[in-house]
Design a protein around this motif. Structure first.
Motif, PDB file in Angstrom:
ATOM      1  N   ILE A  48       0.859  -1.187   0.000  1.00  0.00           N
ATOM      2  CA  ILE A  48       0.000   0.000   0.000  1.00  0.00           C
ATOM      3  C   ILE A  48       0.893   1.234   0.000  1.00  0.00           C
ATOM      4  O   ILE A  48       1.828   1.334   0.803  1.00  0.00           O
ATOM      5  CB  ILE A  48      -0.924  -0.003   1.229  1.00  0.00           C
ATOM      6  CG1 ILE A  48      -1.815  -1.240   1.193  1.00  0.00           C
ATOM      7  CG2 ILE A  48      -1.768   1.278   1.277  1.00  0.00           C
ATOM      8  CD1 ILE A  48      -2.736  -1.396   2.376  1.00  0.00           C
ATOM      9  N   VAL A  49       0.607   2.154  -0.909  1.00  0.00           N
ATOM     10  CA  VAL A  49       1.439   3.361  -1.028  1.00  0.00           C
ATOM     11  C   VAL A  49       0.585   4.584  -0.700  1.00  0.00           C
ATOM     12  O   VAL A  49      -0.401   4.869  -1.387  1.00  0.00           O
ATOM     13  CB  VAL A  49       2.026   3.484  -2.454  1.00  0.00           C
ATOM     14  CG1 VAL A  49       2.951   4.690  -2.540  1.00  0.00           C
ATOM     15  CG2 VAL A  49       2.768   2.216  -2.853  1.00  0.00           C
ATOM     16  N   GLY A  50       0.963   5.288   0.364  1.00  0.00           N
ATOM     17  CA  GLY A  50       0.303   6.536   0.726  1.00  0.00           C
ATOM     18  C   GLY A  50       1.081   7.711   0.158  1.00  0.00           C
ATOM     19  O   GLY A  50       1.980   7.555  -0.678  1.00  0.00           O
ATOM     20  N   TYR A  69      -6.068  10.717  11.868  1.00  0.00           N
ATOM     21  CA  TYR A  69      -7.331  10.304  11.264  1.00  0.00           C
ATOM     22  C   TYR A  69      -7.131   9.445  10.016  1.00  0.00           C
ATOM     23  O   TYR A  69      -7.927   8.532   9.737  1.00  0.00           O
ATOM     24  CB  TYR A  69      -8.129  11.563  10.920  1.00  0.00           C
ATOM     25  CG  TYR A  69      -9.581  11.312  10.608  1.00  0.00           C
ATOM     26  CD1 TYR A  69     -10.554  11.454  11.603  1.00  0.00           C
ATOM     27  CD2 TYR A  69      -9.995  10.941   9.337  1.00  0.00           C
ATOM     28  CE1 TYR A  69     -11.887  11.223  11.331  1.00  0.00           C
ATOM     29  CE2 TYR A  69     -11.327  10.700   9.055  1.00  0.00           C
ATOM     30  CZ  TYR A  69     -12.260  10.849  10.049  1.00  0.00           C
ATOM     31  OH  TYR A  69     -13.579  10.612   9.781  1.00  0.00           O
ATOM     32  N   ALA A  70      -6.075   9.731   9.267  1.00  0.00           N
ATOM     33  CA  ALA A  70      -5.878   9.081   7.955  1.00  0.00           C
ATOM     34  C   ALA A  70      -5.826   7.566   8.051  1.00  0.00           C
ATOM     35  O   ALA A  70      -6.170   6.864   7.097  1.00  0.00           O
ATOM     36  CB  ALA A  70      -4.608   9.607   7.294  1.00  0.00           C
ATOM     37  N   HIS A 184      -7.534   8.771  -1.627  1.00  0.00           N
ATOM     38  CA  HIS A 184      -6.775   8.719  -0.375  1.00  0.00           C
ATOM     39  C   HIS A 184      -7.755   8.755   0.807  1.00  0.00           C
ATOM     40  O   HIS A 184      -8.785   9.418   0.750  1.00  0.00           O
ATOM     41  CB  HIS A 184      -5.818   9.929  -0.328  1.00  0.00           C
ATOM     42  CG  HIS A 184      -4.830   9.848   0.787  1.00  0.00           C
ATOM     43  ND1 HIS A 184      -5.155  10.138   2.088  1.00  0.00           N
ATOM     44  CD2 HIS A 184      -3.514   9.503   0.792  1.00  0.00           C
ATOM     45  CE1 HIS A 184      -4.082   9.983   2.853  1.00  0.00           C
ATOM     46  NE2 HIS A 184      -3.074   9.594   2.078  1.00  0.00           N
ATOM     47  N   CYS A 185      -7.402   8.029   1.871  1.00  0.00           N
ATOM     48  CA  CYS A 185      -8.295   7.947   3.042  1.00  0.00           C
ATOM     49  C   CYS A 185      -8.024   9.089   4.026  1.00  0.00           C
ATOM     50  O   CYS A 185      -8.003   8.876   5.246  1.00  0.00           O
ATOM     51  CB  CYS A 185      -8.110   6.592   3.714  1.00  0.00           C
ATOM     52  SG  CYS A 185      -6.369   6.161   3.965  1.00  0.00           S
ATOM     53  N   SER A 186      -7.801  10.284   3.510  1.00  0.00           N
ATOM     54  CA  SER A 186      -7.532  11.450   4.359  1.00  0.00           C
ATOM     55  C   SER A 186      -8.796  11.879   5.101  1.00  0.00           C
ATOM     56  O   SER A 186      -9.917  11.575   4.673  1.00  0.00           O
ATOM     57  CB  SER A 186      -7.048  12.614   3.496  1.00  0.00           C
ATOM     58  OG  SER A 186      -8.091  13.009   2.615  1.00  0.00           O
ATOM     59  N   TYR A 188     -10.001  14.782   5.113  1.00  0.00           N
ATOM     60  CA  TYR A 188     -10.768  15.627   4.184  1.00  0.00           C
ATOM     61  C   TYR A 188     -11.664  14.766   3.282  1.00  0.00           C
ATOM     62  O   TYR A 188     -12.856  15.017   3.146  1.00  0.00           O
ATOM     63  CB  TYR A 188      -9.803  16.477   3.347  1.00  0.00           C
ATOM     64  CG  TYR A 188     -10.521  17.384   2.367  1.00  0.00           C
ATOM     65  CD1 TYR A 188     -11.031  18.613   2.779  1.00  0.00           C
ATOM     66  CD2 TYR A 188     -10.713  16.988   1.044  1.00  0.00           C
ATOM     67  CE1 TYR A 188     -11.716  19.431   1.894  1.00  0.00           C
ATOM     68  CE2 TYR A 188     -11.397  17.794   0.153  1.00  0.00           C
ATOM     69  CZ  TYR A 188     -11.895  19.022   0.581  1.00  0.00           C
ATOM     70  OH  TYR A 188     -12.580  19.812  -0.302  1.00  0.00           O
ATOM     71  N   ASN A 189     -11.080  13.746   2.682  1.00  0.00           N
ATOM     72  CA  ASN A 189     -11.864  12.910   1.752  1.00  0.00           C
ATOM     73  C   ASN A 189     -12.975  12.148   2.471  1.00  0.00           C
ATOM     74  O   ASN A 189     -14.046  11.924   1.899  1.00  0.00           O
ATOM     75  CB  ASN A 189     -10.949  11.911   1.029  1.00  0.00           C
ATOM     76  CG  ASN A 189     -10.190  12.563  -0.110  1.00  0.00           C
ATOM     77  OD1 ASN A 189     -10.498  13.690  -0.510  1.00  0.00           O
ATOM     78  ND2 ASN A 189      -9.205  11.871  -0.639  1.00  0.00           N
ATOM     79  N   VAL A 190     -12.712  11.761   3.704  1.00  0.00           N
ATOM     80  CA  VAL A 190     -13.733  11.002   4.442  1.00  0.00           C
ATOM     81  C   VAL A 190     -14.839  11.949   4.903  1.00  0.00           C
ATOM     82  O   VAL A 190     -16.031  11.666   4.735  1.00  0.00           O
ATOM     83  CB  VAL A 190     -13.091  10.250   5.631  1.00  0.00           C
ATOM     84  CG1 VAL A 190     -14.164   9.569   6.477  1.00  0.00           C
ATOM     85  CG2 VAL A 190     -12.080   9.224   5.119  1.00  0.00           C
ATOM     86  N   GLN A 191     -14.430  13.101   5.438  1.00  0.00           N
ATOM     87  CA  GLN A 191     -15.456  14.024   5.956  1.00  0.00           C
ATOM     88  C   GLN A 191     -16.290  14.654   4.844  1.00  0.00           C
ATOM     89  O   GLN A 191     -17.445  14.993   5.056  1.00  0.00           O
ATOM     90  CB  GLN A 191     -14.807  15.072   6.854  1.00  0.00           C
ATOM     91  CG  GLN A 191     -14.324  14.408   8.142  1.00  0.00           C
ATOM     92  CD  GLN A 191     -13.812  15.362   9.188  1.00  0.00           C
ATOM     93  OE1 GLN A 191     -13.461  16.498   8.891  1.00  0.00           O
ATOM     94  NE2 GLN A 191     -13.732  14.900  10.415  1.00  0.00           N
ATOM     95  N   THR A 192     -15.707  14.818   3.669  1.00  0.00           N
ATOM     96  CA  THR A 192     -16.499  15.360   2.548  1.00  0.00           C
ATOM     97  C   THR A 192     -17.219  14.228   1.789  1.00  0.00           C
ATOM     98  O   THR A 192     -17.835  14.479   0.750  1.00  0.00           O
ATOM     99  CB  THR A 192     -15.592  16.123   1.552  1.00  0.00           C
ATOM    100  OG1 THR A 192     -14.578  15.219   1.081  1.00  0.00           O
ATOM    101  CG2 THR A 192     -14.950  17.346   2.177  1.00  0.00           C
TER     102      THR A 192
END
Ligand SMILES: O=c1cc[nH]c(=O)[nH]1
Length: 212
Positions: A48-50, A69-70, A184-186, A188-192
């Protein structure tokens, strides 16, 4: 050869990042504040590459996606799909072990504002390329986000136009490996709601089938 042979904790090839880490260490003496090593099973068929360590996550703990959070969705998915013995990753001492999975980042050092420059991504790329070379045949590389996706293509010497980034895409790489990409599981991406647990689980379900 173990993947650790391809990682240098003493690396200072990117002066901006090395100097930034020196400053961070002065402010937070208890933080790792060095390049963050790949973590997990050296014989894994899933890499897995972040993007890069987060300030108060991997940069503090010393383990990718750990302490912020990520990592929440990612480690839950790893647990749900049998790659991890624990639901959450909290510190180097938490006893978490990955099996058949290793996690790394396109850029090993914390970048200011979470944004590595193009030159820094290039400079760090040989480490990723070396890690990829250690993968057994028929491995899967999961790229989290466009920067990781492009870093994987670069590591293979491919043009970034070879494979367009998208969520839940699959490409054959020039060896026997596959590239799967995801948003990406950031936080930002999760909350939006760009990325949900269900969306990530669907990606992992495909990865499980590819590895079977
Ligand atoms: O891409 C990321 C984000 C957070 N932590 C990491 O290690 N990598």
């Amino acid at each position: 050869m173990p993947h650790s042979a391809y990682f240098k904790q003493s690396c200072r090839l990117c002066p901006r990042l090395a100097n930034f880490l020196d400053d961070v260490k002065l402010k937070h003496p208890d933080y790792h504040a060095l390049p963050v090593a790949p973590f997990g099973d050296p014989d894994a068929r899933l890499l897995i590459v972040g993007l890069a360590p987060g300030m108060h996550g991997a940069n503090a703990s010393g383990r990718p996606f750990t302490g912020d959070y990520a990592g929440l969705l990612l480690y839950k998915a790893l647990y749900d799909f049998g790659f991890s013995n624990q639901l959450e990753s909290t510190s180097l001492a938490d006893g978490l072990q990955l099996s058949n999975c290793r996690i790394t980042n396109a850029v090993k050092c914390l970048p200011p504002q979470n944004k590595p420059t193009g030159d820094e991504i290039k400079q760090c790329n040989p480490y990723l390329a070396a890690e990829i070379k250690t993968l057994p045949k028929h491995s899967v590389i999961l790229a989290l986000g466009n920067i990781a996706h492009q870093a994987v293509l670069r590591a293979y010497g491919l043009k970034v136009t070879t494979a367009k980034f998208g969520h839940h895409t699959l490409y054959d790489l020039p060896d026997s490996n596959k590239l799967v990409s995801s948003y990406h599981c950031s936080r930002y991406n999760v909350q939006t709601k760009r990325l949900s647990m269900e969306m990530l689980a669907a990606v992992f379900a495909d990865i499980r089938d590819l590895l079977a």
